[in-house]
Write a protein that holds these residues in place. Sequence first.
Motif, PDB file in Angstrom:
ATOM      1  N   LEU A 106       0.815  -1.214   0.000  1.00 29.69           N
ATOM      2  CA  LEU A 106       0.000   0.000   0.000  1.00 29.69           C
ATOM      3  C   LEU A 106       0.850   1.266   0.000  1.00 29.69           C
ATOM      4  O   LEU A 106       0.488   2.272  -0.629  1.00 29.69           O
ATOM      5  CB  LEU A 106      -0.920   0.011   1.234  1.00 29.69           C
ATOM      6  CG  LEU A 106      -1.899  -1.158   1.384  1.00 29.69           C
ATOM      7  CD1 LEU A 106      -2.651  -1.034   2.705  1.00 29.69           C
ATOM      8  CD2 LEU A 106      -2.867  -1.197   0.218  1.00 29.69           C
ATOM      9  N   LYS A 107       1.975   1.191   0.703  1.00 30.12           N
ATOM     10  CA  LYS A 107       2.807   2.377   0.853  1.00 30.12           C
ATOM     11  C   LYS A 107       4.233   1.924   1.137  1.00 30.12           C
ATOM     12  O   LYS A 107       4.455   0.973   1.888  1.00 30.12           O
ATOM     13  CB  LYS A 107       2.268   3.239   1.996  1.00 30.12           C
ATOM     14  CG  LYS A 107       3.035   4.511   2.258  1.00 30.12           C
ATOM     15  CD  LYS A 107       2.401   5.273   3.431  1.00 30.12           C
ATOM     16  CE  LYS A 107       3.156   6.536   3.762  1.00 30.12           C
ATOM     17  NZ  LYS A 107       2.564   7.256   4.916  1.00 30.12           N
ATOM     18  N   THR A 108       5.203   2.592   0.535  1.00 30.00           N
ATOM     19  CA  THR A 108       6.618   2.261   0.742  1.00 30.00           C
ATOM     20  C   THR A 108       7.312   3.460   1.366  1.00 30.00           C
ATOM     21  O   THR A 108       7.214   4.585   0.862  1.00 30.00           O
ATOM     22  CB  THR A 108       7.296   1.890  -0.578  1.00 30.00           C
ATOM     23  OG1 THR A 108       6.615   0.775  -1.164  1.00 30.00           O
ATOM     24  CG2 THR A 108       8.755   1.536  -0.357  1.00 30.00           C
ATOM     25  N   SER A 109       7.977   3.205   2.489  1.00 25.44           N
ATOM     26  CA  SER A 109       8.725   4.249   3.182  1.00 25.44           C
ATOM     27  C   SER A 109      10.117   3.703   3.474  1.00 25.44           C
ATOM     28  O   SER A 109      10.287   2.816   4.316  1.00 25.44           O
ATOM     29  CB  SER A 109       8.019   4.644   4.489  1.00 25.44           C
ATOM     30  OG  SER A 109       8.768   5.615   5.188  1.00 25.44           O
ATOM     31  N   GLY A 110      11.122   4.261   2.744  1.00 24.06           N
ATOM     32  CA  GLY A 110      12.487   3.770   2.923  1.00 24.06           C
ATOM     33  C   GLY A 110      12.606   2.377   2.340  1.00 24.06           C
ATOM     34  O   GLY A 110      12.261   2.117   1.189  1.00 24.06           O
ATOM     35  N   ASN A 111      13.098   1.473   3.173  1.00 21.28           N
ATOM     36  CA  ASN A 111      13.280   0.095   2.720  1.00 21.28           C
ATOM     37  C   ASN A 111      12.135  -0.825   3.132  1.00 21.28           C
ATOM     38  O   ASN A 111      12.208  -2.039   2.931  1.00 21.28           O
ATOM     39  CB  ASN A 111      14.590  -0.465   3.290  1.00 21.28           C
ATOM     40  CG  ASN A 111      15.800   0.262   2.723  1.00 21.28           C
ATOM     41  OD1 ASN A 111      15.776   0.693   1.565  1.00 21.28           O
ATOM     42  ND2 ASN A 111      16.849   0.408   3.527  1.00 21.28           N
ATOM     43  N   SER A 112      11.093  -0.278   3.725  1.00 21.12           N
ATOM     44  CA  SER A 112       9.972  -1.101   4.193  1.00 21.12           C
ATOM     45  C   SER A 112       8.687  -0.684   3.491  1.00 21.12           C
ATOM     46  O   SER A 112       8.525   0.471   3.087  1.00 21.12           O
ATOM     47  CB  SER A 112       9.809  -0.969   5.715  1.00 21.12           C
ATOM     48  OG  SER A 112       9.524   0.372   6.054  1.00 21.12           O
TER      49      SER A 112
END
Length: 647
Positions: free
Chosen positions: A243-249
């Motif tokens: 749903l959403k990517t922030s950095g490496n996660s």
Amino acid sequence: MSSFAIKYPFFILMACMFIVVVGTVNLLSMPVDMFPAVKIPVVVVATFYSGMPPEQMEADITNTFERFFTLGSNIEHIESRSMTGVSLIKIYFQPGTDPNADVSNISNLAMADLRRLPLGTFPPVVLSFDAANLPVCLITVEGQGLNQEKLKDYAMFEVRDQVANVSGASVPQPYGGTYRQIMVYVDPLKLEASGLSVDDVYKAVNQSNLILPAGDVRIGPKDYNIYANSQVIKGSDANYIPLKTSGNSSILVGDVGHAVDGGQLQYNVVRVDGQHSVYLPIFKQGGGSNTITIVNGIRDRVKHLLDVPPQLKAKVVFDQSEFVKLAIANVIHEGGIGLILTGLMILLFLGNVRATVSVMLSIPISVLTAFLLLNATGNTVNTMVLGGLALALSRLIDNSVVVLENIFRHMEMGEPPIVAAEQGGNEVALAVLAATVSTSIVFFPVVLLVGVSKYLFSALALAVVLALMASYMVAMTVVPLFCAKFIEFTGHVSHEHEGESPAEIQAQVDANDPIDLATMHREQEHASHPGKLSPFQYVFTKFNEGFHAIQKKYDGAILYCLDRPVPVVLAFSAFVVFSFALYPLLGVAFFPRTDPGQFVIMFKAPAGSRIELTDQIAARIENVVRQEVRPSDLNMIVSNIGVYPDL
């Protein structure tokens, strides 16, 4: 007409053979239905907007369409119903208008007004609706261990596809159950903590569950198309859609909720004997479809379903053809009784087997002629037509009996069969025609009816009138020809009045005794040969003696009434007035009471009730029915609950 029949016997014979052969084939191929075609065109417009509340559907869609549909021609009135996400509008047209033109007219208006509807409104579905179009049967689908999603799938894609091939059958989408659908349930608190909204989940799932073209590759002589398939294979795989990517996660669907292989939100529930199930209504298409043939074809397909699990049970219930078969059986039964009783009376009165056969020919020939003409005028075999024929069966032989009796009178006065047949038929031609027309004219007020009554009772009246007119033609042609060719008078002919005309002889006999000349001759023969009577002749003689004894008493009663006209008229008037006084005690109904072997209970829950609550109410009603109806009399209980948003 009798002279023509005797002069051209082979023409009459070929006409009768044509009626019998072609009429039988025509009857077997005629469309069979429960009721006549009710030609009151109705057009239904269904418009969908997912999730819109009823008040908004009415204000933004239903009212907009209703105002625009008033531009149509020949509209009688408009009805509408607004539900959650669904707008249903029924446009009733004047009787007699062309249904196809009405559908085209409303379709053009609906598409022209589509630009005024809210964005996201699905294009309207415009359908023609026949007021007499009832399901000819229902197919219930149930199975141990199958949930509602699987039942809906099997009913929609297996059972429906196989029974839809039956000629003349129209099979809409099944009622009950729910369509299989991957459902994603999210936790509002987890969404808020992740900085996401429901719309973000909706867009991510749709954008990740696609099959996209990725170009092509040429290897050797081949050119291969390449596709990028990101569709989930099973429901649980949707939990891994990012749903959403922030950095490496990445935040996945499973982090804020869970996906299940389930079904759509359910607004329509079907219960079969207390179990949640699915049923398919089967309608009859136009173009001369036969109800009995359709139901028989449906039953055969249901017995031989392919590619369905063994625990799936499909059963045909509410067989409308049973009512039509019962009506046909009743007409055949009434016709058989009429033939037997008529033959018995003719045999007892005239004592001639061949004369009895001549009269009995009038019923089948008249009925087959009526069906030929009914088919030519576009009518079907239905309960109203069959009811009209059952009403007229006892009247069909009257014309032939009158002609036959007059022919026998001439034979008993010494005339040869050909002369007696010609003179006897011609003498009563006008009287028989007057009797036939006076009976037929009773049905003239039917043409003044309007609405549904006009179409229902016009078919009944037409069947009676056509059968009566056919019986007149048979009486004036077939009966005289049969008597001229196949009947020889074997009774005693008196030579006492030799040289006098038949009219003079009959006048002398009538002046001396009300017993007719034939009876006098039979009594003379009986007196001169008392020991030579066969058993049938003995019964015949005794019957006529008893009949004439009753006739004499009747003559005495008539003379008694004629001598006292005032008391008789007053008594009869009092009886008529008393009969009208009983009218308020009679019930009023569109159709007579019947025993169709089923009854329907309609109930309505408070507006806005959940489907689960309505389901519970239906279960309680079913329990009451089971308590009140004996188990031996109860076959099946089918309940249809809620609304059907897919139309």
